[in-house]
Write a protein that holds these residues in place. Sequence first.
Motif, PDB file in Angstrom:
ATOM      1  N   GLU A 271      -4.159  83.472  33.478  1.00  0.00           N
ATOM      2  CA  GLU A 271      -3.270  84.718  32.697  1.00  0.00           C
ATOM      3  C   GLU A 271      -1.982  84.367  33.000  1.00  0.00           C
ATOM      4  O   GLU A 271      -1.002  84.973  31.941  1.00  0.00           O
ATOM      5  N   ARG A 272      -1.573  83.769  34.305  1.00  0.00           N
ATOM      6  CA  ARG A 272      -0.066  83.558  34.354  1.00  0.00           C
ATOM      7  C   ARG A 272       0.499  82.591  33.420  1.00  0.00           C
ATOM      8  O   ARG A 272       1.400  82.749  32.845  1.00  0.00           O
ATOM      9  N   GLU A 273      -0.347  81.523  33.205  1.00  0.00           N
ATOM     10  CA  GLU A 273       0.037  80.426  32.244  1.00  0.00           C
ATOM     11  C   GLU A 273       0.063  81.138  30.739  1.00  0.00           C
ATOM     12  O   GLU A 273       1.086  80.522  29.932  1.00  0.00           O
ATOM     13  N   ILE A 274      -0.756  81.831  30.463  1.00  0.00           N
ATOM     14  CA  ILE A 274      -0.508  82.533  28.934  1.00  0.00           C
ATOM     15  C   ILE A 274       0.615  83.384  28.981  1.00  0.00           C
ATOM     16  O   ILE A 274       1.359  83.522  28.059  1.00  0.00           O
ATOM     17  N   THR A 275       0.854  84.046  29.975  1.00  0.00           N
ATOM     18  CA  THR A 275       2.056  84.978  29.973  1.00  0.00           C
ATOM     19  C   THR A 275       3.381  84.312  29.964  1.00  0.00           C
ATOM     20  O   THR A 275       4.506  84.355  29.116  1.00  0.00           O
ATOM     21  N   GLU A 276       3.414  83.075  30.588  1.00  0.00           N
ATOM     22  CA  GLU A 276       4.583  81.906  30.700  1.00  0.00           C
ATOM     23  C   GLU A 276       4.795  81.665  29.044  1.00  0.00           C
ATOM     24  O   GLU A 276       5.867  81.422  28.621  1.00  0.00           O
ATOM     25  N   LEU A 277       3.478  81.320  28.661  1.00  0.00           N
ATOM     26  CA  LEU A 277       3.704  80.558  27.315  1.00  0.00           C
ATOM     27  C   LEU A 277       4.134  81.954  26.156  1.00  0.00           C
ATOM     28  O   LEU A 277       4.906  81.483  25.262  1.00  0.00           O
ATOM     29  N   SER A 278       3.755  83.023  26.434  1.00  0.00           N
ATOM     30  CA  SER A 278       3.980  83.938  25.460  1.00  0.00           C
ATOM     31  C   SER A 278       5.596  84.292  25.634  1.00  0.00           C
ATOM     32  O   SER A 278       6.324  84.518  24.542  1.00  0.00           O
ATOM     33  N   LYS A 279       6.153  84.236  26.905  1.00  0.00           N
ATOM     34  CA  LYS A 279       7.690  84.382  27.113  1.00  0.00           C
ATOM     35  C   LYS A 279       8.503  83.295  26.261  1.00  0.00           C
ATOM     36  O   LYS A 279       9.257  83.509  25.778  1.00  0.00           O
ATOM     37  N   GLU A 280       7.912  82.027  26.443  1.00  0.00           N
ATOM     38  CA  GLU A 280       8.554  81.030  25.713  1.00  0.00           C
ATOM     39  C   GLU A 280       8.600  81.038  24.300  1.00  0.00           C
ATOM     40  O   GLU A 280       9.632  80.867  23.495  1.00  0.00           O
ATOM     41  N   TYR A 281       7.163  81.670  23.501  1.00  0.00           N
ATOM     42  CA  TYR A 281       7.226  81.777  22.131  1.00  0.00           C
ATOM     43  C   TYR A 281       8.218  83.069  21.802  1.00  0.00           C
ATOM     44  O   TYR A 281       8.861  82.958  20.816  1.00  0.00           O
ATOM     45  N   SER A 282       8.323  84.099  22.818  1.00  0.00           N
ATOM     46  CA  SER A 282       9.079  85.358  22.312  1.00  0.00           C
ATOM     47  C   SER A 282      10.795  84.680  22.471  1.00  0.00           C
ATOM     48  O   SER A 282      11.267  85.060  21.400  1.00  0.00           O
ATOM     49  N   GLU A 283      10.959  84.061  23.076  1.00  0.00           N
ATOM     50  CA  GLU A 283      12.346  83.211  23.433  1.00  0.00           C
ATOM     51  C   GLU A 283      12.446  82.400  22.115  1.00  0.00           C
ATOM     52  O   GLU A 283      13.712  82.712  21.527  1.00  0.00           O
ATOM     53  N   LEU A 284      11.628  81.779  21.621  1.00  0.00           N
ATOM     54  CA  LEU A 284      11.790  80.888  20.457  1.00  0.00           C
ATOM     55  C   LEU A 284      11.952  81.794  19.327  1.00  0.00           C
ATOM     56  O   LEU A 284      12.814  81.531  18.405  1.00  0.00           O
ATOM     57  N   ALA A 285      11.190  82.852  19.117  1.00  0.00           N
ATOM     58  CA  ALA A 285      11.422  83.846  17.964  1.00  0.00           C
ATOM     59  C   ALA A 285      12.473  84.312  17.968  1.00  0.00           C
ATOM     60  O   ALA A 285      13.365  84.407  16.822  1.00  0.00           O
ATOM     61  N   GLU A 286      13.313  84.798  18.973  1.00  0.00           N
ATOM     62  CA  GLU A 286      14.566  85.238  19.276  1.00  0.00           C
ATOM     63  C   GLU A 286      15.664  84.263  18.631  1.00  0.00           C
ATOM     64  O   GLU A 286      16.530  84.625  17.908  1.00  0.00           O
ATOM     65  N   GLN A 287      15.480  82.896  19.112  1.00  0.00           N
ATOM     66  CA  GLN A 287      16.469  81.687  18.777  1.00  0.00           C
ATOM     67  C   GLN A 287      16.348  81.807  17.204  1.00  0.00           C
ATOM     68  O   GLN A 287      17.402  81.496  16.440  1.00  0.00           O
TER      69      GLN A 287
END
Length: 144
Positions: free
Chosen positions: A106-122
């Motif tokens: 679950e922690r790895e999925i949360t970290e990946l989700s944060k990365e993709y959220s940051e990518l979407a913002e960029q």
Amino acid sequence: MNKIYNHTENLFEKLVSIGTTILGNSISFLIALCLVLFWWINSLFINNDIHLIIGDIIFGITFLSLFIIQKSFNRFSASLHLKINELISSHEHASNTVLNAEIKTEREITELSKEYSELAEQIKDLNEDVKEELTKELKKTLAD
């Protein structure tokens, strides 16, 4: 403290995985069916009113539905993961970090989700910059 939490979280994820596998197994359903039938047959020999009998039937059907729903969810989830993995692996620019996401913690999925959220913002910021530049160029072209 954090180490204890991580160990507990990993243990819980393993238990949940085992539980989902057991509940979605056909043998588990057959055992549950036998238990429910045994329970219903034993309750026939006791004088109960109609409300208790109907409650027992509804409870037994609900209990068996748990196994059926889990089995169908496991199958649906596995097929969905296969399709997504195929899409990711077929695209040469895709990030392979999301392949087999179903086995990540679950922690790895949360970290990946944060990365993709940051990518979407960029990407959003980039799109706004591109729109501004295009608007300026269009106004300049129309003014000429």
